[in-house]
Each structure stands twice: as C-alpha cells, then as structure tokens.
Scaffold this active site. Structure first.
Site, short mmCIF file in Angstrom:
data_model
loop_
_atom_site.label_atom_id
_atom_site.label_comp_id
_atom_site.label_asym_id
_atom_site.label_seq_id
_atom_site.Cartn_x
_atom_site.Cartn_y
_atom_site.Cartn_z
N CYS A 95 45.36 37.61 26.46
CA CYS A 95 46.07 38.81 26.89
C CYS A 95 47.37 39.05 26.13
O CYS A 95 47.95 40.13 26.21
CB CYS A 95 46.34 38.74 28.39
SG CYS A 95 44.87 39.04 29.41
N ARG A 149 48.53 55.92 37.95
CA ARG A 149 49.27 54.71 38.30
C ARG A 149 48.74 53.56 37.46
O ARG A 149 47.55 53.49 37.15
CB ARG A 149 49.09 54.37 39.79
CG ARG A 149 49.67 55.41 40.73
CD ARG A 149 51.19 55.33 40.78
NE ARG A 149 51.74 56.26 41.76
CZ ARG A 149 53.03 56.40 42.01
NH1 ARG A 149 53.90 55.69 41.35
NH2 ARG A 149 53.45 57.28 42.90
N ALA A 150 49.62 52.64 37.12
CA ALA A 150 49.21 51.49 36.31
C ALA A 150 48.58 50.43 37.21
O ALA A 150 49.14 49.35 37.43
CB ALA A 150 50.41 50.91 35.57
N ASP A 151 47.40 50.72 37.73
CA ASP A 151 46.76 49.77 38.63
C ASP A 151 45.73 48.94 37.89
O ASP A 151 45.46 49.13 36.71
CB ASP A 151 46.14 50.48 39.84
CG ASP A 151 46.59 49.84 41.15
OD1 ASP A 151 46.36 48.63 41.31
OD2 ASP A 151 47.20 50.54 41.98
N ASP A 193 38.02 44.64 30.28
CA ASP A 193 39.01 43.74 29.69
C ASP A 193 38.35 42.91 28.61
O ASP A 193 37.27 42.35 28.84
CB ASP A 193 39.62 42.83 30.76
CG ASP A 193 41.10 42.59 30.53
OD1 ASP A 193 41.48 42.36 29.37
OD2 ASP A 193 41.88 42.62 31.50
N HIS A 208 27.71 46.03 24.37
CA HIS A 208 27.87 46.74 23.10
C HIS A 208 28.58 45.82 22.11
O HIS A 208 29.48 45.06 22.49
CB HIS A 208 28.69 48.02 23.29
CG HIS A 208 28.76 48.85 22.05
ND1 HIS A 208 27.69 49.57 21.57
CD2 HIS A 208 29.78 49.06 21.17
CE1 HIS A 208 28.04 50.20 20.46
NE2 HIS A 208 29.30 49.91 20.20
N THR A 209 28.16 45.87 20.85
CA THR A 209 28.76 45.03 19.81
C THR A 209 29.22 45.89 18.64
O THR A 209 28.64 46.94 18.35
CB THR A 209 27.76 44.00 19.28
OG1 THR A 209 26.66 44.69 18.65
CG2 THR A 209 27.22 43.11 20.40
#
Length: 348
Positions: A17, A47-49, A67, A139-140
């Site tokens: 991260c 909103r940054a949720d 992610d 997916h690649t």
C-alpha cells in the site's frame, strides 16, 4: 528465474500500500468531478470511504471495492495471500460479508517465470477460500512490474452499513493489528529484517479482518475503517473530518512492531509516509513527549492493516476482551472521541 529463487521485493520500486498515489494528488484528480446521482447509491465517491454501497432492495445492498499493489514480501504465495486479505478487508470494515472476487493482475511476462504468477494466484485463492469467497474471473495486463489484487463484491443490509463518518463523542477507538508494516517492508526489501520478524509480519498481514468484523457486530459500533495506505493518522483524519469531532490518541497504547521504530531512527521510512504527513499532518497535534520516530510510525502506510473501531465507551473493555478471545491478541483501546478541538487529532 523461478519462484524458488526470486526475491519479489527486488523487482519493484514500491511495496504494498506504500505504492499508492499520494493522497494529495488523488484528491486533486477527483476534485470537482461531475458524479452521477442515483438514490440507490448509499456510499459513493463523495466520501473517502472504504467501499461503495449500492442498494438492491430494502434488505439487501452490494458492497464493492478493489485493491491491488506490487509485492512487499519476497515469497509469491505469501504475497498473493496478503493482497487478497487486504482487498477483502474493505468489505469487513463496512460491516459487510464478501461473496465474490475477480483477480487483477499486472505481470512482467518477459522477465519473470509464469510459475511466479501461478504461486501468487494460488495464495490469493486459498485466502478467498478461507473467507468463503468465490473467484469468478479476472483481468491481466503485461507490465514492467508484478502487481496483484482483487475486485470484491459483498452483501450488507442497507440499515447496517458502517462508515467513517459517524464518530460519537465519548467513543473509544480500538485497533486490531500492530502498526509498522510499511517500515518493516522497507527493511525486508533492504535485507535487514530477520526471518522471525518477517514471518510474524506476514502472519499478521495474511490474517483476515473477518473475525474482528464478526465480533464487533455484537457491540454498539458507530464507525469503522481499516488502516491501509494512508496510515493510521491519515485514515483517522478522514474519520474526524467527516464526523465533525476531535480525537485524543495515547501513543503508548498503540500496538506496533518495536523494530519499526528502530528502523525509523535509521531513516528507513517509505515515501508514502511523507506523502501522508504532508496531506494530513495539518490535522494532528503532537505532544512534546511523542518522539519523531513514533510520529513517523503513525503516518506509515500499512498493508493489510487492522480495523479501527469506534465503540460506545461502556462496551470498549468487553469488545477488547472478545477480540482477544478470538486470537486478536494485540487489540487495544488507543484513544477516544472528543468534542473539542474540532477536527483535530491530539496525540499524547
């Protein structure tokens, strides 16, 4: 080159991260976008949720997240497990149950043996299996560096969504995993981390936040997030601003890897920590007793970090005990929500 000889951390520039786009840059990219309006979109980009939530019916909503990142450990299988656990965590943080996932893969096919990718995907698949999640596709793309993660869809009741913006004055804040994975990952890349610490950190990063989410469901939890790339203070600042309150943190109570503090003294700090401090440092007041290295630790970008749970104060001790009873031994109350100073985090 095979998965038995390769050191993945030597093949990438960023790690986990910590490779996220700087939060300030992301904010500028998203600012002012003309977003579509839909009454069934219960949680979106405004909103940054941790995940988006879309209502399907009166008693069912979809929780969606994605992610992915480059490796922060050398072993491909462990990397796959960590990436999957990290992606699933957003669903748990919202109070949801993950159901399906799709692989997201970037792979340097010209320089890395395909057996590496196979091991990464096997690690992710085993972690999905542990979580009761079905892999439905993926997916690649070919890239210069390996990256892996998941797009995840889960279920939640529309009336039981946990967001970052509902902190209540008096709430106790509970953290469920130790801080310092960004610094430790930097040490792993530099060849400084011993096998015992590396195994301990991998064990924590591969641990699902599922058990913590299940336990907190039995308590009066007002807000929740998972601590990832924007660091402990970065994600906490989002909660404070969105909730319109303040927070007091007791540094001595924050679980962390002691070795991370030693390496912070050496300057072994990922660039993401500085990005986080530059963007969110304006919301934080440090007491004189809080060392520079501990301040760096609180901005350190985490990979597959723990949940930060805001619970009613009369239930905090019971929640910590229940978390420990499920094997989450480092769970601890690290602070409290206060009315003033408004939109400030005071670290003592």
């Amino acid at each position: 080159m095979t998965d038995t000889t390769i050191r993945l951390t030597q093949t990438v520039k960023g790690a986990g991260c910590a490779a996220k786009l700087a939060p300030g840059d992301l904010d500028r990219a998203l600012c002012g976008l003309d977003l579509p309006v839909d009454p069934n979109l219960l949680v979106g980009l405004e909103r940054a949720d941790d995940a988006g939530v879309y209502r399907i019916s009166d008693d069912l909503a979809l929780v969606q997240t994605i992610d992915f990142f480059p490796p922060m450990v050398d072993d491909p299988y462990s990397f796959g497990q960590i990436a999957a656990a990290n992606a699933l965590s957003d669903i748990y943080a919202m109070g949801g149950v993950p159901k399906t996932a799709m692989n997201v893969v970037a792979f340097p096919a010209k320089t890395m043996d395909i057996s590496v990718l196979r091991s990464v995907i096997e690690g992710g698949l085993d972690k999905m299996r542990e979580a009761g999640v079905v892999l439905v596709g993926g997916h690649t793309v070919e890239d210069s560096e390996l990256k892996y993660g998941l797009s995840v869809t889960g279920f939640i009741h529309p009336d039981r969504i946990l967001t970052k913006k509902n902190l209540q004055t008096g709430d106790c804040l509970i953290l469920t995993k130790p801080l310092g994975t960004g610094i430790v990952s930097t040490a792993i890349k530099a060849g400084l981390a011993g096998s015992d610490l590396t195994e301990r950190v991998i064990r924590n990063m591969t641990a699902l936040n599922r058990d913590a989410a299940l336990v907190m469901g039995d308590f009066t939890v007002h807000a929740c997030t998972d601590i990832t790339g924007f660091g402990f203070l970065g994600h906490l600042a989002e909660m404070v601003v969105d909730s319109g309150c303040g927070v007091r943190i007791i540094a001595a109570d924050v679980p962390h890897y002691p070795e991370a503090l030693e390496w912070a003294d050496m300057g072994l700090i990922p660039g993401g920590a500085y990005n986080n401090r530059d963007f969110r440092g304006m919301f934080v007041d440090f007491g004189a007793a809080v060392s520079r290295r501990f301040r760096d630790l609180l901005f350190d970008p985490q990979t597959s970090g723990g949940l930060l749970i805001a619970v009613a104060p009369n239930e905090a001790e019971q929640l910590v005990a229940a978390l420990k009873a499920t094997g989450i031994e480092c769970a601890a109350v690290v602070g409290e929500v206060v009315e003033e100073p408004l939109e400030r985090i005071v670290v003592e």
